[in-house]
Every structure is written in C-alpha cells, then in structure tokens.
Design a protein around this motif. Structure first.
Motif, PDB file in Angstrom:
ATOM      1  N   GLU A  13      65.575  84.661  38.972  1.00 57.02           N
ATOM      2  CA  GLU A  13      66.984  85.074  38.964  1.00 57.02           C
ATOM      3  C   GLU A  13      67.358  85.637  40.322  1.00 57.02           C
ATOM      4  O   GLU A  13      66.660  86.494  40.868  1.00 57.02           O
ATOM      5  N   LEU A  14      68.473  85.130  40.811  1.00 56.17           N
ATOM      6  CA  LEU A  14      68.899  85.521  42.154  1.00 56.17           C
ATOM      7  C   LEU A  14      69.038  87.029  42.297  1.00 56.17           C
ATOM      8  O   LEU A  14      68.581  87.614  43.284  1.00 56.17           O
ATOM      9  N   THR A  15      69.659  87.676  41.313  1.00 58.35           N
ATOM     10  CA  THR A  15      69.856  89.123  41.433  1.00 58.35           C
ATOM     11  C   THR A  15      68.524  89.862  41.528  1.00 58.35           C
ATOM     12  O   THR A  15      68.395  90.822  42.282  1.00 58.35           O
ATOM     13  N   GLN A  16      67.534  89.400  40.792  1.00 58.28           N
ATOM     14  CA  GLN A  16      66.234  90.068  40.844  1.00 58.28           C
ATOM     15  C   GLN A  16      65.538  89.814  42.165  1.00 58.28           C
ATOM     16  O   GLN A  16      64.864  90.713  42.700  1.00 58.28           O
ATOM     17  N   LEU A  18      67.063  89.251  45.007  1.00 60.64           N
ATOM     18  CA  LEU A  18      67.771  90.048  46.015  1.00 60.64           C
ATOM     19  C   LEU A  18      67.382  91.517  45.915  1.00 60.64           C
ATOM     20  O   LEU A  18      67.194  92.193  46.923  1.00 60.64           O
ATOM     21  N   HIS A  19      67.259  91.992  44.704  1.00 59.27           N
ATOM     22  CA  HIS A  19      66.842  93.382  44.551  1.00 59.27           C
ATOM     23  C   HIS A  19      65.437  93.596  45.108  1.00 59.27           C
ATOM     24  O   HIS A  19      65.177  94.584  45.793  1.00 59.27           O
ATOM     25  N   PHE A  88      66.747  78.640  45.651  1.00 62.39           N
ATOM     26  CA  PHE A  88      67.764  79.295  46.476  1.00 62.39           C
ATOM     27  C   PHE A  88      67.648  78.815  47.917  1.00 62.39           C
ATOM     28  O   PHE A  88      67.222  79.573  48.809  1.00 62.39           O
TER      29      PHE A  88
END
Lengths: 113, 113
Positions: A13-16, A18-19, A88
């Motif tokens: 997951e992109l958000t994970q 990035l985090h 990504f």
DNA sequence: TCCGTTGTTCTAAAAATATCGAACAATGTG
DNA sequence: CACATTGTTCGATATTTTTAGAACAACGGA
C-alpha cells in the motif's frame, strides 16, 4: 530463526510505503540498500540501540520496502526494488536520488503549533 | 485572513513531504489537486469535520506540498508542482499515478504486534 | 558445553499525530 | 447590522509511533 512475513507485491500500500520512508533513519537505511548490496542489520547506525533498529527494519519489511533473510546469526536486508518499481514506478528512484537543498530554517518556523 | 506561511522551495524536506503524503485523506487531496484545478477546502471529503480537514491542509501546506490562498471566505489550494518537481523529480508523478493492486489481506496479517 | 555475536521480543514510557466539538474570525449578502 | 458561509484555532482525548532497556533465542566457534 522464525520465518519472516513479507507482504506479497499486490498487497503493498502506497500510504504504508510512504510512511515507512518518512523516517530519517529508515530513509537512510533504504538509501544504503539502494546501492545494491545486501547488508546486515548491524551495519547501519551503530549509535542507536539494537531494539530501535530492529523496530525500523520491521516497519520497512512489513510495508514491503525491504526483504529480510536470516543467515547464521545475521539478518541480511535487500531492497524490494522489483516489487516497488512494479507497483509504484519511479517512486524509489525519486526518493533515493540525492537532493541538495540546504536551508537552516525549520518548516515550522512560523505558523507552527 | 492572516497571511499563511509557505516554506520556500529550498527548505522542503523529503521526510516531511513523505509523511504528509502518507495519510489516505491527504493523499486523496493531493490526487485531486494533481488534476490541475485550484480547489477550495470545502470541496473535499464532506464527511470529515472541518477542523480535521483544516489540520490536514495545514500539514500539506507546512510540508510544502500545497499552496493555500484565501479568496473571500474560501481558501483555494493548489499543488506546488513546480517546487516539488524541482526538489524531488519524479516523486509527485509516482505518487499521483493511479495504481491497481487489490489485495484483501492486511500487511499486518501475520507478524503484527 | 560455554561464550560471544546478532538480532528479536517484551515491556514501559515518551513523543508525535489524529480526531473532532466548540468558539472564533473574516468575508459577503440581504 | 444581522446572518450565513467558509475556514481557523483552541482544547481535550485517543491513537499511533518512537525509543530503549532487559530478557531471550538462534547460531557459530573455542
């Protein structure tokens, strides 16, 4: 040593991701790994305690950024570049690329809380 | 309305930008802004309370991801694409690009805390 | 087997973030 | 001016994340 869980490519997951990359220590780890070599956990940042580093490696692994495999008493880390590039495209390159931009001021200088 | 602080291009920090983008609501905002139009705060996510959204816009602004300008009672937001592309080439494109990857499993399925 | 090395897990504590209601400020309109 | 609209700020709470010491587990070597 117990087999470590790595999320499959489709589950990243992109958000994970990035985090995981938004922490200075972890970003540093990723940049070193981007050079290509598999590196043991102990080869990074000798100042921080081992438990702290272990936590950061776990965050990187569970978000899908790195792959960890234990060999003897060591744990070798590699970047999951193929998976990241597939899911990504361009993200890793953009993040690993060294940028300059020096500025003494904090982002929070004004208007901070 | 008071003049809002925007960090200059040279002061943008990758870790802060990544952190700003690592939240689902904020990522959604950025993706909408990436379409090019300046959008008022109220045009996003009517479900969340205004104070919550205001917080997210502030995080995006102070990390340098968006520019906010007030016009009347509204506050128009735009992506700081030029600055982001200059400092972190390819980053925004990689993040805004729609990705597929459906997976029912959580990253934290096994080996979680 | 006894150590030293490497790294994880447990636990607690601290720090940072997120959420959201309520009060407020600025603007525009009737 | 009274009022609605739009968004910010304040304050409190809840959640998440980070840090790190201590105990532990796995492995290799003497």
């Amino acid at each position: 040593m117990r087999e470590l869980h790595h999320p499959p490519r489709e589950c990243l997951e992109l958000t994970q991701v990035l985090h995981a990359l938004s922490d200075p220590i972890r970003l540093c780890i990723v940049r070193q790994l981007a050079l290509g070599e598999a590196l043991a956990c102990g080869t990074f940042c000798e100042t921080a305690p081992k438990s702290t580093m272990s936590h950061h490696f776990k965050v990187l692994r569970l978000s899908g950024v790195i792959h960890q495999r234990s060999e003897g008493t060591s744990c070798f880390n590699t970047l999951r570049r193929g998976d990241l590039d597939a899911r990504f495209p361009g993200l890793l390159d953009a993040i690993v690329r060294e940028e300059v931009g020096a500025c003494g001021n904090s982002v929070w200088e004004e208007d901070s809380r």
